[in-house]
Design an enzyme around this catalytic site. Structure first.
Site, mmCIF file in Angstrom:
data_model
loop_
_atom_site.group_PDB
_atom_site.id
_atom_site.type_symbol
_atom_site.label_atom_id
_atom_site.label_comp_id
_atom_site.label_asym_id
_atom_site.label_seq_id
_atom_site.Cartn_x
_atom_site.Cartn_y
_atom_site.Cartn_z
ATOM 1 N N ASN A 67 2.404 24.966 31.350
ATOM 2 C CA ASN A 67 2.166 25.199 29.916
ATOM 3 C C ASN A 67 2.469 26.642 29.499
ATOM 4 O O ASN A 67 2.610 26.918 28.313
ATOM 5 C CB ASN A 67 0.725 24.833 29.539
ATOM 6 C CG ASN A 67 -0.307 25.500 30.407
ATOM 7 O OD1 ASN A 67 -0.249 25.416 31.635
ATOM 8 N ND2 ASN A 67 -1.241 26.183 29.788
ATOM 9 N N HIS A 68 2.570 27.553 30.472
ATOM 10 C CA HIS A 68 2.908 28.946 30.139
ATOM 11 C C HIS A 68 4.403 29.250 30.301
ATOM 12 O O HIS A 68 4.799 30.418 30.284
ATOM 13 C CB HIS A 68 2.090 29.921 31.000
ATOM 14 C CG HIS A 68 0.637 29.941 30.648
ATOM 15 N ND1 HIS A 68 0.173 30.460 29.461
ATOM 16 C CD2 HIS A 68 -0.448 29.478 31.309
ATOM 17 C CE1 HIS A 68 -1.147 30.332 29.409
ATOM 18 N NE2 HIS A 68 -1.548 29.734 30.518
#
Ligand code: FE2
Ligand code: FE2
Length: 257
Positions: A67-68
């Site tokens: 997600n990063h």
């Protein structure tokens, strides 16, 4: 075939400690392939050229994300050229980079897939059907590692059991906390709900704990920085046979305390 997989690398402490520990254990474990989740390697957020090079220099060969992925805009400028970097495959079509890569280990092709879970994360395409599609595109590859980057244990366990006997490993990442449920599922699929992280030992998920506690207490925006001090190293070591069946998965956990 021996494969070493490192949990989320968090910031400079994670990069430095990964290098230190890998120096020791690469000779002990003699892995044929080293993979790491690098989504927090650049200052705790994302991946950039510097953190990628630091991991390659330390002996990591393939980097997965989560997600990063896009926290460092710099990555967008080079992800398409670097086949060693894999971002979640279930992002929308047209997203930069690739959701899987094929590398050769002892002349055997190994397929590395990264997908993201949907519970408490972005509503991406179905990770199960995404992995099915990639497997269909590579019917001749028997050595397959799936990094399922997800928040919930149920989603990761469902991924493990759904692909049991069809891939060599389903490894969970993202929570930064290692789970003790590593096992080989029926059919030879190595599984763990979360590998954990390589990063600060006394923070909260790698971040300075005082800031995280302040946010919890005040519910106000608080800037998070990577924690300092002692460090931890979380990884799993696996053995796969020529058919891509896992016979062993073992947790490796080291700390400086
Ligand atoms: Fe992470
Ligand atoms: Fe994550």
């Amino acid at each position: 075939m021996r494969i070493l997989f490192l949990g989320d690398i968090v910031g400079r402490p994670g990069l430095d400690y990964a290098e230190t520990v890998l120096k020791e254990i690469l000779s002990e474990e003699q892995p044929d392939l080293v993979v790491a989740n690098a989504e927090n390697s650049a200052g705790g957020r994302g991946l950039n050229r510097r953190s990628a090079e630091a991991l390659y220099d330390a002996g990591v060969e393939i980097l997965t994300l989560g997600n990063h992925s896009w926290d460092q805009r710099e990555l967008i400028s080079f992800i398409d050229e670097d086949e060693r970097i894999v971002r979640p495959a279930n992002y929308p079509p047209g997203t930069p980079g690739r959701g899987y890569t094929v590398c050769r280990v002892q002349n055997t092709p190994v397929l590395i897939i990264n997908v993201m879970g949907r519970t408490f994360l972005s509503q991406l395409d179905c990770p199960f059907r995404t992995v099915e599609g990639i497997l269909r595109e590579h019917p001749d590859i028997r050595h397959v590692l799936v990094d399922i980057h997800a928040e919930t244990t149920s989603e990761k366990l469902a991924m493990g059991w759904h692909f049991a006997g069809r891939v060599s490993a389903v490894l969970g990442t993202h929570t930064h906390v290692p789970t003790a449920d590593e096992r080989v599922l029926p059919g030879g699929t190595a599984y763990i709900t979360d590998v954990g992280m390589v990063g600060p030992y006394d923070g909260i998920l790698g971040m300075d704990r005082h800031a995280v506690i302040r946010r919890q207490l005040t519910q106000m925006p608080v800037k998070f920085e990577v924690a300092e001090g002692a460090r931890q190293f979380c990884a799993v070591a696996m053995t796969w046979d020529e058919q891509g069946k896992a016979s062993e998965i073992r947790r490796i956990y080291r700390t400086e305390v």
